[in-house]
Design a protein around this motif. Structure first.
Motif, short mmCIF file in Angstrom:
data_model
loop_
_atom_site.label_atom_id
_atom_site.label_comp_id
_atom_site.label_asym_id
_atom_site.label_seq_id
_atom_site.Cartn_x
_atom_site.Cartn_y
_atom_site.Cartn_z
N ASP A 48 103.34 -22.97 87.39
CA ASP A 48 104.07 -22.43 88.44
C ASP A 48 104.87 -23.36 89.23
OD1 ASP A 48 102.44 -24.13 89.82
OD2 ASP A 48 100.95 -22.52 90.49
N ALA A 49 105.50 -23.19 90.29
CA ALA A 49 106.48 -24.11 91.00
C ALA A 49 105.75 -25.48 91.30
CB ALA A 49 106.64 -23.52 92.31
N ASP A 50 104.39 -25.66 91.23
CA ASP A 50 103.70 -26.83 91.49
C ASP A 50 103.47 -27.32 90.25
OD1 ASP A 50 103.67 -26.86 94.31
OD2 ASP A 50 101.98 -25.45 94.41
N GLY A 51 103.93 -26.81 89.06
CA GLY A 51 103.69 -27.51 87.75
C GLY A 51 102.14 -27.00 87.23
N ARG A 52 101.49 -26.33 88.05
CA ARG A 52 100.07 -25.94 87.63
C ARG A 52 100.00 -24.70 86.84
NH1 ARG A 52 96.96 -29.37 89.97
NH2 ARG A 52 97.65 -30.63 91.52
N CYS A 53 98.94 -24.60 85.99
CA CYS A 53 98.74 -23.39 85.41
C CYS A 53 97.03 -23.06 85.65
CB CYS A 53 98.90 -23.81 84.07
SG CYS A 53 98.76 -22.25 82.83
N LYS A 54 96.96 -22.50 86.48
CA LYS A 54 95.63 -21.93 86.90
C LYS A 54 94.95 -20.75 86.21
CE LYS A 54 97.16 -23.75 91.35
NZ LYS A 54 97.23 -23.50 92.56
N ASP A 55 95.55 -20.02 85.52
CA ASP A 55 95.21 -18.76 85.13
C ASP A 55 94.99 -18.74 83.33
OD1 ASP A 55 97.87 -19.00 84.40
OD2 ASP A 55 98.35 -16.88 85.13
N LEU A 56 94.71 -19.68 83.05
CA LEU A 56 94.41 -19.63 81.62
C LEU A 56 93.18 -19.08 81.23
CD1 LEU A 56 95.14 -23.72 80.67
CD2 LEU A 56 96.29 -21.76 79.98
N PRO A 57 93.03 -18.47 80.03
CA PRO A 57 92.06 -17.71 79.65
C PRO A 57 90.78 -18.35 79.65
CG PRO A 57 93.82 -17.18 77.86
CD PRO A 57 94.26 -18.48 78.98
N ALA A 58 89.57 -17.73 79.78
CA ALA A 58 88.17 -18.05 79.85
C ALA A 58 88.03 -18.63 78.30
CB ALA A 58 87.22 -17.04 80.09
N LEU A 59 87.11 -19.77 78.33
CA LEU A 59 86.82 -20.20 76.82
C LEU A 59 85.75 -19.35 76.33
CD1 LEU A 59 87.14 -23.97 77.43
CD2 LEU A 59 88.70 -22.49 76.31
N PRO A 60 85.48 -19.06 75.18
CA PRO A 60 84.35 -18.06 74.59
C PRO A 60 83.20 -18.99 74.52
CG PRO A 60 85.85 -18.31 72.88
CD PRO A 60 86.51 -18.95 73.99
N GLU A 61 81.97 -18.42 74.72
CA GLU A 61 80.73 -19.21 74.43
C GLU A 61 80.57 -19.90 73.22
OE1 GLU A 61 75.87 -18.12 74.78
OE2 GLU A 61 77.19 -17.15 75.93
N GLY A 62 80.26 -21.11 73.28
CA GLY A 62 79.98 -21.83 71.89
C GLY A 62 81.26 -22.68 71.61
N THR A 63 82.21 -22.62 72.34
CA THR A 63 83.63 -23.56 72.29
C THR A 63 83.32 -24.87 72.45
OG1 THR A 63 85.15 -21.81 73.11
CG2 THR A 63 85.96 -24.14 73.13
N THR A 64 83.73 -25.77 71.15
CA THR A 64 83.46 -26.93 71.50
C THR A 64 84.73 -27.87 71.34
OG1 THR A 64 83.29 -27.15 68.92
CG2 THR A 64 81.25 -27.06 69.87
N HIS A 65 85.77 -27.35 71.09
CA HIS A 65 87.02 -28.00 71.13
C HIS A 65 87.99 -26.94 71.44
CE1 HIS A 65 84.80 -30.29 67.86
NE2 HIS A 65 85.75 -31.28 68.46
N VAL A 66 89.10 -27.54 72.19
CA VAL A 66 90.09 -26.83 72.97
C VAL A 66 91.56 -27.46 72.70
CG1 VAL A 66 91.21 -26.31 75.21
CG2 VAL A 66 88.60 -26.02 74.66
N ARG A 67 92.41 -26.72 72.34
CA ARG A 67 93.92 -27.09 72.23
C ARG A 67 94.75 -26.57 72.91
NH1 ARG A 67 95.46 -25.78 66.40
NH2 ARG A 67 96.26 -23.90 67.00
N LEU A 68 95.64 -27.18 73.78
CA LEU A 68 96.72 -26.85 74.71
C LEU A 68 98.05 -27.24 74.12
CD1 LEU A 68 95.46 -28.10 78.00
CD2 LEU A 68 95.51 -25.73 77.40
N ASP A 69 98.58 -26.28 73.91
CA ASP A 69 100.17 -26.15 73.32
C ASP A 69 101.16 -26.09 74.43
OD1 ASP A 69 99.56 -26.72 70.46
OD2 ASP A 69 98.74 -24.61 70.50
N PHE A 70 102.09 -27.26 74.76
CA PHE A 70 103.13 -27.24 75.65
C PHE A 70 104.28 -27.09 75.27
CE2 PHE A 70 99.30 -29.50 77.15
CZ PHE A 70 99.26 -29.17 78.64
N GLU A 71 105.09 -26.15 75.30
CA GLU A 71 106.29 -25.71 74.79
C GLU A 71 107.32 -26.53 75.79
OE1 GLU A 71 108.74 -24.75 71.97
OE2 GLU A 71 106.66 -23.93 72.29
#
Length: 129
Positions: A48-71
């Motif tokens: 958003d205008a503040d550079g924040r992304c507050k509405d990413l989807p929830a992680l499923p139960e059992g998640t051990t690793h996360v990947r964020l891809d910034f375009e």
């Protein structure tokens, strides 16, 4: 929001070349369970205008690793076009890094805020609060 069985993720981007938030950067979120697990695309959002992304989807139960891809390429191309409306084009691309991918481990019950400090020729990330 994290629960006892899931982690949660948020991020923001600061364009350090201008000292301002990076608005409009598309971000995709993926997750996996275990080192050998398949990545599952969960969805995405944009800053958003503040550079924040507050509405990413929830992680499923059992998640051990996360990947964020910034375009990042589209963001820098837009910035370059705005800055050089009346000037000759200096280089072929708006960014040396057309995308930034950050992979990190998570634990259930914890929130992970992962800021990206970005400029056309470099970036840095850290675990924020």
């Amino acid at each position: 929001m994290s629960t006892e069985t899931t982690a949660s993720v948020s991020t923001h981007i600061l364009d350090t070349s201008i000292g301002k938030p990076a608005e409009g950067v598309a971000i995709s979120l993926s997750a996996r369970t275990g080192l050998g697990g398949e990545w599952a695309a969960l969805g995405g959002s944009a800053t958003d205008a503040d550079g924040r992304c507050k509405d990413l989807p929830a992680l499923p139960e059992g998640t051990t690793h996360v990947r964020l891809d910034f375009e990042t390429e589209t963001y820098f191309e837009k910035k370059q076009a705005e800055a050089q409306q009346d000037a000759p084009r200096v280089r072929d691309s708006g960014a040396f890094f057309p995308e930034v991918t950050i992979t990190f481990a998570v634990n259930p019950g914890e929130h992970y805020h992962v800021p990206l400090l970005l400029n056309p020729f470099g970036y840095s990330v850290y675990r924020g609060s």
